[in-house]
Design a protein around this motif. Structure first.
Motif, PDB file in Angstrom:
ATOM      1  N   ILE A  79       0.831  -1.212   0.000  1.00 55.40           N
ATOM      2  CA  ILE A  79       0.000   0.000   0.000  1.00 55.40           C
ATOM      3  C   ILE A  79       0.861   1.257   0.000  1.00 55.40           C
ATOM      4  N   TRP A  80       1.947   1.248   0.753  1.00 51.58           N
ATOM      5  CA  TRP A  80       2.755   2.450   0.883  1.00 51.58           C
ATOM      6  C   TRP A  80       3.861   2.558  -0.169  1.00 51.58           C
ATOM      7  N   VAL A  81       4.190   1.448  -0.855  1.00 52.80           N
ATOM      8  CA  VAL A  81       5.242   1.494  -1.868  1.00 52.80           C
ATOM      9  C   VAL A  81       4.676   1.807  -3.253  1.00 52.80           C
ATOM     10  N   VAL A  82       3.499   1.273  -3.554  1.00 52.21           N
ATOM     11  CA  VAL A  82       2.897   1.485  -4.876  1.00 52.21           C
ATOM     12  C   VAL A  82       2.538   2.955  -5.028  1.00 52.21           C
ATOM     13  N   GLU A  83       2.755   3.468  -6.207  1.00 52.17           N
ATOM     14  CA  GLU A  83       2.463   4.878  -6.459  1.00 52.17           C
ATOM     15  C   GLU A  83       0.987   5.176  -6.243  1.00 52.17           C
ATOM     16  N   ARG A  84       0.709   6.388  -5.834  1.00 49.23           N
ATOM     17  CA  ARG A  84      -0.629   6.794  -5.447  1.00 49.23           C
ATOM     18  C   ARG A  84      -1.656   6.684  -6.579  1.00 49.23           C
ATOM     19  N   HIS A  85      -1.275   6.990  -7.807  1.00 50.11           N
ATOM     20  CA  HIS A  85      -2.254   7.004  -8.900  1.00 50.11           C
ATOM     21  C   HIS A  85      -2.713   5.605  -9.316  1.00 50.11           C
ATOM     22  N   VAL A  86      -2.026   4.577  -8.872  1.00 48.94           N
ATOM     23  CA  VAL A  86      -2.403   3.210  -9.225  1.00 48.94           C
ATOM     24  C   VAL A  86      -3.571   2.732  -8.361  1.00 48.94           C
ATOM     25  N   ILE A  87      -3.650   3.216  -7.121  1.00 51.58           N
ATOM     26  CA  ILE A  87      -4.704   2.793  -6.209  1.00 51.58           C
ATOM     27  C   ILE A  87      -5.965   3.582  -6.508  1.00 51.58           C
ATOM     28  N   SER A  88      -7.064   2.877  -6.720  1.00 56.68           N
ATOM     29  CA  SER A  88      -8.341   3.506  -7.017  1.00 56.68           C
ATOM     30  C   SER A  88      -9.188   3.533  -5.749  1.00 56.68           C
ATOM     31  N   PHE A  89      -9.839   4.661  -5.505  1.00 53.39           N
ATOM     32  CA  PHE A  89     -10.653   4.799  -4.312  1.00 53.39           C
ATOM     33  C   PHE A  89     -11.905   5.584  -4.656  1.00 53.39           C
ATOM     34  N   LYS A  90     -13.074   5.015  -4.334  1.00 52.80           N
ATOM     35  CA  LYS A  90     -14.344   5.699  -4.545  1.00 52.80           C
ATOM     36  C   LYS A  90     -15.203   5.486  -3.311  1.00 52.80           C
ATOM     37  N   THR A  91     -15.843   6.560  -2.845  1.00 58.04           N
ATOM     38  CA  THR A  91     -16.707   6.442  -1.680  1.00 58.04           C
ATOM     39  C   THR A  91     -18.131   6.055  -2.053  1.00 58.04           C
ATOM     40  N   PHE A  92     -18.551   6.315  -3.259  1.00 52.65           N
ATOM     41  CA  PHE A  92     -19.908   6.061  -3.752  1.00 52.65           C
ATOM     42  C   PHE A  92     -20.942   6.919  -3.038  1.00 52.65           C
ATOM     43  N   ILE A  93     -20.513   7.766  -2.137  1.00 57.70           N
ATOM     44  CA  ILE A  93     -21.441   8.630  -1.405  1.00 57.70           C
ATOM     45  C   ILE A  93     -21.229  10.081  -1.816  1.00 57.70           C
ATOM     46  N   PHE A  94     -19.979  10.485  -1.833  1.00 57.95           N
ATOM     47  CA  PHE A  94     -19.634  11.860  -2.153  1.00 57.95           C
ATOM     48  C   PHE A  94     -19.199  11.958  -3.616  1.00 57.95           C
ATOM     49  N   GLY A  95     -18.941  13.166  -4.062  1.00 53.45           N
ATOM     50  CA  GLY A  95     -18.535  13.369  -5.445  1.00 53.45           C
ATOM     51  C   GLY A  95     -17.086  12.978  -5.693  1.00 53.45           C
ATOM     52  N   GLU A  96     -16.719  12.984  -6.969  1.00 56.30           N
ATOM     53  CA  GLU A  96     -15.351  12.610  -7.352  1.00 56.30           C
ATOM     54  C   GLU A  96     -14.320  13.584  -6.801  1.00 56.30           C
ATOM     55  N   ASP A  97     -14.687  14.856  -6.651  1.00 55.01           N
ATOM     56  CA  ASP A  97     -13.748  15.841  -6.096  1.00 55.01           C
ATOM     57  C   ASP A  97     -13.377  15.480  -4.658  1.00 55.01           C
ATOM     58  N   PHE A  98     -14.373  15.079  -3.884  1.00 53.89           N
ATOM     59  CA  PHE A  98     -14.121  14.687  -2.495  1.00 53.89           C
ATOM     60  C   PHE A  98     -13.240  13.447  -2.442  1.00 53.89           C
ATOM     61  N   ASP A  99     -13.513  12.493  -3.345  1.00 51.73           N
ATOM     62  CA  ASP A  99     -12.691  11.279  -3.405  1.00 51.73           C
ATOM     63  C   ASP A  99     -11.235  11.614  -3.711  1.00 51.73           C
ATOM     64  N   ARG A 100     -11.015  12.535  -4.642  1.00 54.13           N
ATOM     65  CA  ARG A 100      -9.639  12.933  -4.986  1.00 54.13           C
ATOM     66  C   ARG A 100      -8.950  13.632  -3.812  1.00 54.13           C
ATOM     67  N   LYS A 101      -9.696  14.440  -3.057  1.00 51.44           N
ATOM     68  CA  LYS A 101      -9.113  15.107  -1.889  1.00 51.44           C
ATOM     69  C   LYS A 101      -8.711  14.090  -0.822  1.00 51.44           C
ATOM     70  N   LEU A 102      -9.581  13.103  -0.583  1.00 51.24           N
ATOM     71  CA  LEU A 102      -9.246  12.059   0.380  1.00 51.24           C
ATOM     72  C   LEU A 102      -8.009  11.286  -0.059  1.00 51.24           C
ATOM     73  N   LEU A 103      -7.961  10.976  -1.350  1.00 53.75           N
ATOM     74  CA  LEU A 103      -6.825  10.221  -1.879  1.00 53.75           C
ATOM     75  C   LEU A 103      -5.543  11.041  -1.794  1.00 53.75           C
ATOM     76  N   ALA A 104      -5.637  12.356  -2.025  1.00 56.00           N
ATOM     77  CA  ALA A 104      -4.458  13.219  -1.943  1.00 56.00           C
ATOM     78  C   ALA A 104      -3.917  13.289  -0.514  1.00 56.00           C
ATOM     79  N   LEU A 105      -4.787  13.153   0.464  1.00 57.06           N
ATOM     80  CA  LEU A 105      -4.362  13.193   1.871  1.00 57.06           C
ATOM     81  C   LEU A 105      -3.959  11.824   2.405  1.00 57.06           C
ATOM     82  N   ASP A 106      -3.949  10.802   1.552  1.00 63.53           N
ATOM     83  CA  ASP A 106      -3.599   9.433   1.935  1.00 63.53           C
ATOM     84  C   ASP A 106      -4.566   8.829   2.954  1.00 63.53           C
ATOM     85  N   ILE A 107      -5.780   9.323   3.016  1.00 63.32           N
ATOM     86  CA  ILE A 107      -6.759   8.805   3.976  1.00 63.32           C
ATOM     87  C   ILE A 107      -7.062   7.320   3.737  1.00 63.32           C
ATOM     88  N   PRO A 108      -7.298   6.882   2.486  1.00 67.23           N
ATOM     89  CA  PRO A 108      -7.556   5.443   2.288  1.00 67.23           C
ATOM     90  C   PRO A 108      -6.386   4.564   2.733  1.00 67.23           C
TER      91      PRO A 108
END
Length: 181
Positions: free
Chosen positions: A35-64
């Motif tokens: 999880i921590w070695v693979v580059e960030r753009h390879v990991i896909s994360f979707k909340t299915f609740i909030f919009g794509e902008d929120f998902d990208r913000k969470l992913l940018a902060l390494d929350i997942p």
């Protein structure tokens, strides 16, 4: 459910339970590293609740990644607890792993089905790309079901050992000589 007497037709359920706990620890550590070695753009994360902008913000902060790492650390802790429970022959220490195991099996089934269906339903005009998505969906579905069956077998081994230890604890209270209590 009929109890298993052996693990893989040759080892005791106690040995199978120890192997399962060690595998859980090793796989959790390997997943944390991945999880921590693979580059960030390879990991896909979707909340299915909030919009794509929120998902990208969470992913940018390494929350997942942080959430997954904390979950895997708890898995390591529960596997260590399982090893201690086997060594000390305490059924109540095995219970967290047994409960977590069945919950993870249900989550794995849902995840495999969701991922493979998403790949099958992927909308694209390119026939070659559509074919590649169908192949990937089939691989995920078949591989995931095989992994789920293996996981459920190991869970059954641990559950059988849990029932054996629990029965032994209950019998032990009344069958021991008074001077051995």
């Amino acid at each position: 459910m009929k109890r298993l007497q052996k693990c893989c037709c040759c080892a005791s359920t106690q040995t199978g339970t120890l192997i399962t706990a060690v595998l859980g620890i090793v796989l959790s550590i390997a997943t944390i590293i991945t999880i921590w070695v693979v580059e960030r753009h390879v990991i896909s994360f979707k909340t299915f609740i909030f919009g794509e902008d929120f998902d990208r913000k969470l992913l940018a902060l390494d929350i997942p990644r942080i959430i997954l790492t904390v979950n895997l650390c708890f898995t390591i802790l529960i596997c260590i607890l399982l090893i201690v429970a086997v060594q000390k022959r305490r059924s109540w220490l095995m219970l967290p792993w047994v409960v977590l195991g069945i919950v993870l099996a249900i989550g794995l089934l849902i995840s495999v089905l969701h991922t493979s269906i998403s790949f099958y339903l992927h909308d694209t005009d390119n026939e070659e790309e559509k074919y590649n998505y169908n192949i990937m969906a089939t691989i995920i579905l078949v591989g995931g079901i095989i992994y789920l069956c293996l996981y459920l077998y190991l869970w059954a081994v641990v559950f059988s050992h849990y029932l054996d230890v629990r029965d032994e604890e209950e019998r032990g209270r009344y069958r021991k000589a008074p001077y051995r209590r």
